[in-house]
Design a protein around this motif. Structure first.
Motif, PDB file in Angstrom:
ATOM      1  N   LEU A   1       0.824  -1.203   0.000  1.00  0.00           N
ATOM      2  CA  LEU A   1       0.000   0.000   0.000  1.00  0.00           C
ATOM      3  C   LEU A   1       0.859   1.253   0.000  1.00  0.00           C
ATOM      4  CD1 LEU A   1      -2.707  -0.960   2.658  1.00  0.00           C
ATOM      5  CD2 LEU A   1      -2.898  -1.125   0.172  1.00  0.00           C
ATOM      6  N   LYS A   2       0.365   2.284  -0.652  1.00  0.00           N
ATOM      7  CA  LYS A   2       1.012   3.581  -0.546  1.00  0.00           C
ATOM      8  C   LYS A   2       0.835   4.105   0.874  1.00  0.00           C
ATOM      9  CE  LYS A   2       0.208   4.762  -5.399  1.00  0.00           C
ATOM     10  NZ  LYS A   2      -0.505   5.650  -6.347  1.00  0.00           N
ATOM     11  N   GLU A   3       1.751   4.952   1.293  1.00  0.00           N
ATOM     12  CA  GLU A   3       1.685   5.472   2.657  1.00  0.00           C
ATOM     13  C   GLU A   3       0.358   6.181   2.918  1.00  0.00           C
ATOM     14  OE1 GLU A   3       4.181   8.428   5.699  1.00  0.00           O
ATOM     15  OE2 GLU A   3       4.781   8.224   3.595  1.00  0.00           O
ATOM     16  N   LYS A   4      -0.110   6.934   1.931  1.00  0.00           N
ATOM     17  CA  LYS A   4      -1.369   7.668   2.079  1.00  0.00           C
ATOM     18  C   LYS A   4      -2.533   6.714   2.306  1.00  0.00           C
ATOM     19  CE  LYS A   4      -4.198  11.165  -0.279  1.00  0.00           C
ATOM     20  NZ  LYS A   4      -4.338  11.993  -1.503  1.00  0.00           N
ATOM     21  N   THR A   5      -2.534   5.581   1.593  1.00  0.00           N
ATOM     22  CA  THR A   5      -3.588   4.586   1.761  1.00  0.00           C
ATOM     23  C   THR A   5      -3.462   3.886   3.103  1.00  0.00           C
ATOM     24  OG1 THR A   5      -3.619   4.199  -0.636  1.00  0.00           O
ATOM     25  CG2 THR A   5      -4.654   2.535   0.752  1.00  0.00           C
ATOM     26  N   SER A   6      -2.241   3.526   3.474  1.00  0.00           N
ATOM     27  CA  SER A   6      -1.997   2.814   4.725  1.00  0.00           C
ATOM     28  C   SER A   6      -2.490   3.608   5.935  1.00  0.00           C
ATOM     29  CB  SER A   6      -0.506   2.507   4.860  1.00  0.00           C
ATOM     30  OG  SER A   6      -0.258   1.703   5.985  1.00  0.00           O
ATOM     31  N   LYS A   7      -2.355   4.932   5.869  1.00  0.00           N
ATOM     32  CA  LYS A   7      -2.760   5.789   6.984  1.00  0.00           C
ATOM     33  C   LYS A   7      -4.274   5.848   7.148  1.00  0.00           C
ATOM     34  CE  LYS A   7       1.265   8.856   7.175  1.00  0.00           C
ATOM     35  NZ  LYS A   7       1.757  10.241   6.973  1.00  0.00           N
ATOM     36  N   LYS A   8      -5.004   5.371   6.146  1.00  0.00           N
ATOM     37  CA  LYS A   8      -6.464   5.395   6.218  1.00  0.00           C
ATOM     38  C   LYS A   8      -7.039   4.099   6.782  1.00  0.00           C
ATOM     39  CE  LYS A   8      -6.856   8.603   2.322  1.00  0.00           C
ATOM     40  NZ  LYS A   8      -7.308   8.789   0.923  1.00  0.00           N
ATOM     41  N   ILE A   9      -6.167   3.154   7.146  1.00  0.00           N
ATOM     42  CA  ILE A   9      -6.614   1.889   7.722  1.00  0.00           C
ATOM     43  C   ILE A   9      -6.562   1.979   9.244  1.00  0.00           C
ATOM     44  CG2 ILE A   9      -6.117  -0.569   7.943  1.00  0.00           C
ATOM     45  CD1 ILE A   9      -5.060  -0.519   5.106  1.00  0.00           C
ATOM     46  N   PHE A  10      -7.681   1.634   9.877  1.00  0.00           N
ATOM     47  CA  PHE A  10      -7.790   1.709  11.332  1.00  0.00           C
ATOM     48  C   PHE A  10      -8.200   0.334  11.862  1.00  0.00           C
ATOM     49  CE2 PHE A  10      -8.806   5.789   9.441  1.00  0.00           C
ATOM     50  CZ  PHE A  10      -8.009   6.673  10.158  1.00  0.00           C
ATOM     51  N   VAL A  11      -7.427  -0.168  12.806  1.00  0.00           N
ATOM     52  CA  VAL A  11      -7.669  -1.484  13.388  1.00  0.00           C
ATOM     53  C   VAL A  11      -8.170  -1.289  14.817  1.00  0.00           C
ATOM     54  CG1 VAL A  11      -6.661  -3.712  13.959  1.00  0.00           C
ATOM     55  CG2 VAL A  11      -5.878  -2.486  11.924  1.00  0.00           C
ATOM     56  N   HIS A  12      -9.438  -1.651  15.073  1.00  0.00           N
ATOM     57  CA  HIS A  12     -10.081  -1.333  16.348  1.00  0.00           C
ATOM     58  C   HIS A  12     -10.184  -2.518  17.301  1.00  0.00           C
ATOM     59  CE1 HIS A  12     -11.312   2.549  14.650  1.00  0.00           C
ATOM     60  NE2 HIS A  12     -11.739   1.893  13.583  1.00  0.00           N
ATOM     61  N   GLY A  13      -9.935  -3.743  16.830  1.00  0.00           N
ATOM     62  CA  GLY A  13     -10.159  -4.892  17.699  1.00  0.00           C
ATOM     63  C   GLY A  13     -11.628  -4.952  18.092  1.00  0.00           C
ATOM     64  N   ASN A  14     -11.901  -5.117  19.389  1.00  0.00           N
ATOM     65  CA  ASN A  14     -13.293  -5.139  19.849  1.00  0.00           C
ATOM     66  C   ASN A  14     -13.711  -3.818  20.479  1.00  0.00           C
ATOM     67  OD1 ASN A  14     -11.863  -5.193  22.214  1.00  0.00           O
ATOM     68  ND2 ASN A  14     -12.717  -7.132  22.967  1.00  0.00           N
ATOM     69  N   ASN A  15     -12.967  -2.752  20.171  1.00  0.00           N
ATOM     70  CA  ASN A  15     -13.211  -1.435  20.766  1.00  0.00           C
ATOM     71  C   ASN A  15     -14.185  -0.635  19.898  1.00  0.00           C
ATOM     72  OD1 ASN A  15     -13.155   1.097  21.925  1.00  0.00           O
ATOM     73  ND2 ASN A  15     -10.925   1.122  22.205  1.00  0.00           N
ATOM     74  N   LEU A  16     -15.469  -0.744  20.198  1.00  0.00           N
ATOM     75  CA  LEU A  16     -16.474  -0.021  19.422  1.00  0.00           C
ATOM     76  C   LEU A  16     -16.395   1.490  19.655  1.00  0.00           C
ATOM     77  CD1 LEU A  16     -19.559  -2.392  19.800  1.00  0.00           C
ATOM     78  CD2 LEU A  16     -18.229  -1.956  17.738  1.00  0.00           C
ATOM     79  N   VAL A  17     -15.958   1.887  20.829  1.00  0.00           N
ATOM     80  CA  VAL A  17     -15.812   3.325  21.105  1.00  0.00           C
ATOM     81  C   VAL A  17     -14.815   3.934  20.134  1.00  0.00           C
ATOM     82  CG1 VAL A  17     -15.068   5.042  22.803  1.00  0.00           C
ATOM     83  CG2 VAL A  17     -16.463   3.091  23.526  1.00  0.00           C
TER      84      VAL A  17
END
Length: 281
Positions: free
Chosen positions: A226-242
């Protein structure tokens, strides 16, 4: 964090709203003063380069690429070239790309993807995927990708989606290791290339929920492509709905995602899409 729609600086027959500092800078850099000027410059560039892979295109179609690249003429032209080149190089992917294909229809009715009925507070269209609805024995990831492409092609006809972009939420609850190991690296590569560099849409955020360790491992591999710009748009939340709700308001989310809406209906978008496609013109 601003929680309002993203606006461009242009007012014209193509429906640009008012101001945004990033778009102002882009416009100055490319000497674009309005939408008509941007379109004219892109058309001139197409004429001067005489790319045989690109057919004669309607103005509204070209505007998708200008919106996707914030009126940067050269970047819009590159994206347009990539769009057609990708389709030529991957002809088998686009053969029988229709909601009438039985496997694509099944994927759509399984909720791949789902499209939420309401936009978020930034005016972005929200797509959702629930991994536990996928049975890879019925159809492979390539079919899911095809159903996504059909969905995006339909949604991108709305100029508001061209301006404000898309948010994608993937809930990996109950996805098995066996399912993940069945994913084709070739198809993953096609998806990364196609969505990142070859499709006229703004993907403003991709959110992962309830991901097991093997999905995190897969994501770490994917990020190398992924390009850096694209990579920065990925968010990994686990089970944290907040954490998810800090990006996407729960007011529009289904109850499965901790939202205030009703439970997710996997068939709603599929029914809407198939009905639209079969309505008499």
């Amino acid at each position: 964090m601003a929680d309002y729609p993203e606006y461009g600086i242009f007012n014209s027959r193509f429906g640009f709203p008012s101001s945004n500092s990033y778009d102002v800078e882009e416009a100055r850099k490319n000497k674009v003063t309005n939408a008509d000027d941007a379109l004219k410059k892109l058309q001139d560039l197409l004429f001067s380069n005489q790319n045989n892979d690109i057919p004669h295109l309607e103005d509204k179609f070209l505007m998708r690429f200008l919106y996707a690249r914030k009126m940067n003429i050269n970047e819009s032209y590159t994206l347009l070239c990539n769009y057609f080149s990708y389709r030529i190089r991957n002809k088998e992917l686009f053969e029988n790309l229709t909601v009438d294909d039985p496997l694509i229809k099944q994927a759509l009715y399984d909720g791949f993807p789902g499209v939420l009925p309401e936009k978020d507070r930034k005016g972005r269209c929200v797509l959702v995927f629930f991994g536990n609805n996928w049975e890879q024995a019925n159809y492979p990831l390539e079919v899911v990708y095809k159903s996504l492409l059909i969905t995006l092609e339909e949604l991108i006809t709305d100029v508001n989606n061209q301006i404000n972009g898309f948010v994608i939420i993937v809930d990996w609850t109950d996805i098995s290791f066996r399912q993940v190991t069945s994913i084709s690296p070739r198809v993953l590569g096609l998806m990364v290339e196609g969505l990142q560099d070859c499709f006229p849409a703004k993907f403003k955020g991709i959110h992962f929920l309830n991901q097991p360790w093997y999905i995190e491992r897969l994501l770490s591999i994917l990020k190398t492509f992924l390009k850096e710009k694209t990579s920065k748009k990925i968010f990994v939340h686990g089970n944290n709905l907040v954490s998810l709700h800090s990006h996407v308001t729960p007011a529009i989310l289904p109850s499965e995602l901790g939202g205030e809406g009703p439970p997710f209906s996997p068939t709603s978008w599929a029914h809407s899409l198939t009905t639209q496609r079969h309505e008499p013109k």
